[in-house]
Design a protein around this motif. Structure first.
Motif, PDB file in Angstrom:
ATOM      1  N   THR A   1      25.151 -81.502  -0.668  1.00  0.00           N
ATOM      2  CA  THR A   1      23.925 -82.281  -0.829  1.00  0.00           C
ATOM      3  C   THR A   1      23.307 -81.899  -2.155  1.00  0.00           C
ATOM      4  O   THR A   1      23.770 -80.989  -2.829  1.00  0.00           O
ATOM      5  CB  THR A   1      22.915 -81.980   0.295  1.00  0.00           C
ATOM      6  N   GLY A   2      22.266 -82.554  -2.496  1.00  0.00           N
ATOM      7  CA  GLY A   2      21.590 -82.225  -3.749  1.00  0.00           C
ATOM      8  C   GLY A   2      20.775 -83.409  -4.196  1.00  0.00           C
ATOM      9  O   GLY A   2      21.065 -84.545  -3.818  1.00  0.00           O
ATOM     10  N   LYS A   3      19.762 -83.127  -4.977  1.00  0.00           N
ATOM     11  CA  LYS A   3      18.841 -84.185  -5.397  1.00  0.00           C
ATOM     12  C   LYS A   3      19.543 -85.222  -6.247  1.00  0.00           C
ATOM     13  O   LYS A   3      19.221 -86.403  -6.201  1.00  0.00           O
ATOM     14  CB  LYS A   3      17.693 -83.567  -6.206  1.00  0.00           C
ATOM     15  N   LEU A   4      20.541 -84.766  -7.037  1.00  0.00           N
ATOM     16  CA  LEU A   4      21.156 -85.685  -8.003  1.00  0.00           C
ATOM     17  C   LEU A   4      22.326 -86.450  -7.418  1.00  0.00           C
ATOM     18  O   LEU A   4      22.861 -87.346  -8.053  1.00  0.00           O
ATOM     19  CB  LEU A   4      21.605 -84.908  -9.246  1.00  0.00           C
TER      20      LEU A   4
ATOM     21  N   ASP B   1      24.265 -89.163  -5.654  1.00  0.00           N
ATOM     22  CA  ASP B   1      23.915 -90.563  -5.397  1.00  0.00           C
ATOM     23  C   ASP B   1      24.320 -90.952  -3.984  1.00  0.00           C
ATOM     24  O   ASP B   1      25.502 -91.080  -3.678  1.00  0.00           O
ATOM     25  CB  ASP B   1      24.619 -91.464  -6.413  1.00  0.00           C
TER      26      ASP B   1
ATOM     27  N   GLU C   1      19.957 -86.276   5.383  1.00  0.00           N
ATOM     28  CA  GLU C   1      20.737 -85.863   4.207  1.00  0.00           C
ATOM     29  C   GLU C   1      21.640 -84.672   4.516  1.00  0.00           C
ATOM     30  O   GLU C   1      22.547 -84.350   3.756  1.00  0.00           O
ATOM     31  CB  GLU C   1      19.816 -85.585   3.001  1.00  0.00           C
TER      32      GLU C   1
END
Lengths: 262, 203
Positions: free
Chosen positions: A52-55, A57, A216
Motif C-alpha cells: 500500500t502507499g499514498k502514491l 494508483d 486500502e
C-alpha cells in the motif's frame, strides 16, 4: 554444512529435509495474511494487503473487474474463490493454471469442478517442484473457499510442498499462529455466514499489524448460495468493504465525528 | 435389430434391453446383457454396430471406474453423460468412429434426482423423461407420449409414478412391440437404478 543442500529444491539434506521448501514456507509466513472461515451456509475469506502507499494508483481497483483489487483474492471458477499468500507473481501464475484446470473440467464433464479436485490439480503442480529439476518451488500458499454438490461448502489450504488439507477455519501468512489460536477459541460448530463474517473481521483486526482496518489494507470475499441454490461468489469492492467495517464497528475512527456524537 | 427402452419415475430410472445377439439373419445368442452397470448409481444400455458396442461400453465402464478410484467419489449422472457424449463425439470425428446408441440412466445421490439421457451415434444428447432406441421406438414413443385422459387410472408414462406403475408402463411398451413388430425379441433384461443402487428385475 546445511548450506550444501540449500540450492536444489529436490535434494534431501542429511537430516532428511528439503530446505528450499522450508524457505518457501518461511517466505509465506511474512506475507500478508489470509483468513478463512467455513460456515454451514457459506464461506468467508479476508486478506491483508501489504503493498500500500499514498502514491500507489488504486483507481483501477475501485470499479474494475468482478470486484476487489485482485491482489490477494481471486475468482478461480464460479464456485471457488481463493486467497493467496506469498510471492504475488508466483500466485498469478498459479491462479491462471487453476482457472484453466477448472475450464478443462467444465469442457469435459459439463459441471463446475469439485473444490477438492481443483485443490488437487494445483497441488500436483506444486508437488512437481519438490521432485523435478527447477530453480525453486512456488512460494505460495492458498486458501480455497468453494462449493460443490458432493460436500457442500468447503475450505482448503495448500502449501508449497503440495500438501493440502480441509479446514473449518484457518489462517495463512503473517501472524497465522495468533490468528489460528484466536479462531480456535472463537469458532463454533454450525456458525452462520453472518457470524462468520464478523468472526473473520474481528480476528483480522486483532492480528493485523496496522491499528485500523480499511479497504486500502483489506480484501474480502464470501461464497454463498443464491436463490436458485447455485454458488455465488462475491468479492467485495473497496466501498463495500468500508461499509461492512462500518457496520461491524471496526472502521477507521474519524476523530471529529466521534467527538461530535459522544 | 436391438431394442432398448428407458423411463423415469419417482426417484428411479428403468432401463430395458432385448437380449438377442444376431449376426445377419441368425440369432447367435439369446441371453446377452446389453446394459452395463457403470457405477453404483449409473446404468448404460447400448446398441448399434456389433463389436463397436461392447468395445465402446467397456472403454466407458473402465474410465468411469478409473475416475472413481482417482477422485474417491463417482461422477454424477449429468457429468458422466456429458463425458460419454464427448467421447462419442470425439470418436465420430476420428478415422474409425464408434457406431453406438446409448441410453444412460442414473440416480444423483447428492441431489436425489433420477436422470435419463438419450444419446445416439452422432453424439446427440438430450435429457428426457422416457426414451427408446431401435425399432421399439416406432411403437413405444407414441404410447409413452399419450396423456392419461380417457382411461383414467391407466399407466401411461408419469414421471411421478411409483416403481410398480413404471414397470407396468414398460410392460405395455414390450407388449406393443410383441404385437406389431415383424421380428420380435423374446426376452428382455430390465434394470432399475434408484437411491439404493442398481438391481435387475424379472419381467
Amino acid at each position: 554444512m546445511a548450506r550444501r543442500y540449500d540450492s536444489r529444491t529436490t535434494i534431501f539434506s542429511p537430516e532428511g529435509r528439503l530446505y528450499q521448501i522450508e524457505y518457501a514456507m518461511e517466505a509465506i509466513s511474512h506475507a500478508g495474511s489470509v483468513l478463512g472461515v467455513l460456515s454451514k451456509d457459506g464461506v468467508v475469506l479476508a486478506a491483508e494487503k501489504k503493498v500500500t502507499g499514498k502514491l500507489l494508483d488504486m483507481s483501477g481497483s475501485k470499479e474494475g473487474g468482478y470486484g476487489g483489487s485482485g491482489e490477494k483474492i481471486f475468482l478461480l471458477n464460479s464456485n471457488v474463490v481463493a486467497g493467496v499468500a506469498g510471492i504475488t507473481a508466483d500466485a498469478n501464475s498459479l491462479v491462471n493454471y487453476a482457472r484453466q484446470a477448472a475450464q478443462r473440467h467444465l469442457y469435459m464433464y459439463n459441471e463446475d469442478i469439485p473444490v477438492e479436485l481443483l485443490a488437487q490439480r494445483l497441488c500436483d503442480l506444486k508437488q512437481g517442484y519438490t521432485q523435478y529439476g527447477g530453480l525453486r518451488p512456488f512460494g505460495v500458499s492458498l486458501l480455497y473457499a468453494g462449493y460443490d454438490p458432493h460436500y457442500q461448502f468447503q475450505l482448503y489450504h495448500s502449501d508449497p510442498s503440495g500438501n493440502y488439507s480441509g479446514w473449518k477455519a484457518t489462517c495463512i501468512g503473517a501472524n497465522n499462529g495468533t490468528a489460528t489460536s484466536l479462531l480456535k477459541q472463537e469458532y463454533k460448530e454450525d456458525i452462520s455466514v453472518e457470524d462468520a463474517i464478523e468472526l473473520v473481521l474481528r480476528t483480522m483486526s486483532k492480528t493485523m499489524d496496522s491499528t485500523t482496518l480499511g479497504s486500502e489494507k483489506l480484501e474480502f470475499a464470501t461464497l454463498t448460495l443464491d436463490a436458485n441454490k447455485q454458488p455465488k461468489a462475491k468479492i467485495y469492492k473497496p466501498a463495500e468493504i468500508d461499509a461492512l467495517l462500518q457496520k461491524h464497528g471496526l472502521a477507521k475512527k474519524d476523530e471529529d465525528t466521534d467527538m461530535a456524537s459522544a | 435389430m436391438d431394442i432398448s427402452f428407458a423411463l423415469t419415475g419417482k426417484g428411479y430410472v428403468i432401463l430395458a434391453s432385448d437380449t438377442t445377439a444376431a449376426r445377419s439373419i441368425v440369432k447367435m445368442k439369446v441371453d446377452e446383457d446389453k446394459i452395463k452397470v457403470l457405477s453404483p448409481h449409473l446404468l448404460m444400455a447400448y446398441s448399434g454396430e456389433p463389436g463397436d458396442t461392447v468395445q465402446f461400453a467397456e472403454y466407458i465402464e473402465r474410465n468411469i471406474r478409473l475416475y472413481q478410484i482417482r477422485n474417491t467419489y463417482a461422477l454424477r449422472p449429468p457429468s458422466a453423460a456429458s463425458w460419454i457424449r464427448r467421447t462419442l463425439a470425439d470418436s465420430l470425428r476420428s478415422r474409425k468412429p464408434y457406431a453406438v446408441n446409448l441410453l444412460i440412466g442414473g440416480y444423483d445421490t447428492s441431489t436425489h434426482q433420477p436422470h435419463l439421457y438419450w444419446v445416439d451415434y452422432l453424439g446427440t444428447m438430450s435429457e428426457v423423461p422416457f426414451a427408446a432406441h431401435g425399432y421399439g421406438a416406432y411403437f413405444a414413443l407414441s404410447l409413452l407420449d399419450r396423456e392419461d385422459g380417457l382411461m383414467s387410472g391407466s399407466s401411461y408414462h408419469d414421471p411421478e409414478a411409483p416403481l410398480e406403475e413404471g414397470l407396468k408402463t414398460l410392460r405395455r411398451c414390450l407388449d406393443e412391440v410383441a404385437k406389431r413388430l415383424v421380428v420380435t425379441p423374446e426376452k428382455y433384461k430390465v434394470k432399475v437404478v434408484d437411491k439404493d443402487g442398481v438391481r435387475e428385475i424379472e419381467i
